[in-house]
Design a protein around this motif. Structure first.
Motif, mmCIF file in Angstrom:
data_model
loop_
_atom_site.group_PDB
_atom_site.id
_atom_site.type_symbol
_atom_site.label_atom_id
_atom_site.label_comp_id
_atom_site.label_asym_id
_atom_site.label_seq_id
_atom_site.Cartn_x
_atom_site.Cartn_y
_atom_site.Cartn_z
ATOM 1 N N GLY A 14 15.327 42.042 74.896
ATOM 2 C CA GLY A 14 15.829 43.412 75.067
ATOM 3 C C GLY A 14 17.270 43.427 75.537
ATOM 4 N N THR A 15 17.589 42.541 76.475
ATOM 5 C CA THR A 15 18.959 42.441 76.976
ATOM 6 C C THR A 15 19.903 41.999 75.872
ATOM 7 N N TYR A 16 19.465 41.020 75.099
ATOM 8 C CA TYR A 16 20.286 40.507 73.995
ATOM 9 C C TYR A 16 20.592 41.622 72.989
ATOM 10 N N LEU A 17 19.582 42.421 72.657
ATOM 11 C CA LEU A 17 19.808 43.530 71.728
ATOM 12 C C LEU A 17 20.855 44.493 72.280
ATOM 13 N N ALA A 18 20.733 44.830 73.565
ATOM 14 C CA ALA A 18 21.690 45.749 74.177
ATOM 15 C C ALA A 18 23.089 45.143 74.203
ATOM 16 N N GLU A 19 23.182 43.839 74.499
ATOM 17 C CA GLU A 19 24.489 43.183 74.540
ATOM 18 C C GLU A 19 25.110 43.075 73.150
ATOM 19 N N CYS A 20 24.281 43.096 72.114
ATOM 20 C CA CYS A 20 24.786 43.090 70.731
ATOM 21 C C CYS A 20 25.166 44.496 70.283
ATOM 22 N N ASN A 21 25.113 45.445 71.216
ATOM 23 C CA ASN A 21 25.492 46.831 70.957
ATOM 24 C C ASN A 21 24.560 47.524 69.955
ATOM 25 N N ILE A 22 23.299 47.135 69.965
ATOM 26 C CA ILE A 22 22.297 47.791 69.121
ATOM 27 C C ILE A 22 21.992 49.158 69.728
ATOM 28 N N GLN A 23 21.821 50.153 68.894
ATOM 29 C CA GLN A 23 21.549 51.507 69.376
ATOM 30 C C GLN A 23 20.248 51.549 70.168
ATOM 31 N N ALA A 24 20.224 52.394 71.194
ATOM 32 C CA ALA A 24 19.061 52.505 72.080
ATOM 33 C C ALA A 24 17.779 52.807 71.301
ATOM 34 N N ARG A 25 17.852 53.679 70.310
ATOM 35 C CA ARG A 25 16.664 54.030 69.524
ATOM 36 C C ARG A 25 16.102 52.799 68.813
ATOM 37 N N ALA A 26 16.980 51.944 68.309
ATOM 38 C CA ALA A 26 16.542 50.723 67.629
ATOM 39 C C ALA A 26 15.916 49.746 68.631
#
Length: 159
Positions: free
Chosen positions: A94-106
């Motif tokens: 989850g942290t990795y996704l956020a750090e990759c600037n993935i949208q919150a909905r995704a």
């Protein structure tokens, strides 16, 4: 995870292209996309009989407690320090996704969250890290400019 939960989904990418992905669709509605590494590990397994993907030594599905114990055993075998857990791996994802600037909905969809509460935590932490990096970069650039100014030769008036 059971082989019957393995699905192929056609998804539309951000650029409009379509891609087919292979993923496990869990009963809790948490979908796990199969990475290239996991695909290599799963490839030699016998899918013909269906059933559970990850089984214990007796051929039965792992109970949550026994899977946690096996995770500790696998860590020891791999020389990984104690303290890493399955939930920790999930949080790391989850942290990795956020750090990759993935949208919150995704991120909500990928993690199977039912609300924004935990997802917001991942996004906030990633934003803090981004701000710290931006601040450090700005300070370094300013220091470099100042050092460059000091290295210029002093102007001399020649008559």
């Amino acid at each position: 995870m059971e082989w019957d939960d393995l699905v192929f989904e056609e998804i539309e990418l951000f650029d409009g292209a379509l891609e087919v992905i292979e993923a496990f669709d869990f009963r809790q509605k948490k979908t796990a996309t199969i990475t290239a590494g996991a695909r290599c590990l799963l490839a030699p397994l016998d899918r013909s009989k269906g059933g559970t993907v990850l089984k214990n030594a007796y051929g039965h599905p792992f109970a949550e407690k026994s899977l946690t114990g096996m995770m500790a055993h696998w860590h020891k075998q791999a020389g990984i320090p104690e303290g890493y857990t399955l939930h920790g791996l999930r949080r790391t994802f989850g942290t990795y996704l956020a750090e990759c600037n993935i949208q919150a909905r995704a991120i909500i969809e990928a993690m199977g969250h039912s609300s924004m509460t935990v997802t917001d935590e991942y996004v906030r932490e990633a934003n803090k890290k981004r701000m710290a990096v931006d601040i450090a970069r700005a300070i370094n650039e300013r220091e470099a400019k100042r050092d460059a100014m000091k290295q210029r030769a002093a102007l001399r008036v020649v008559k």
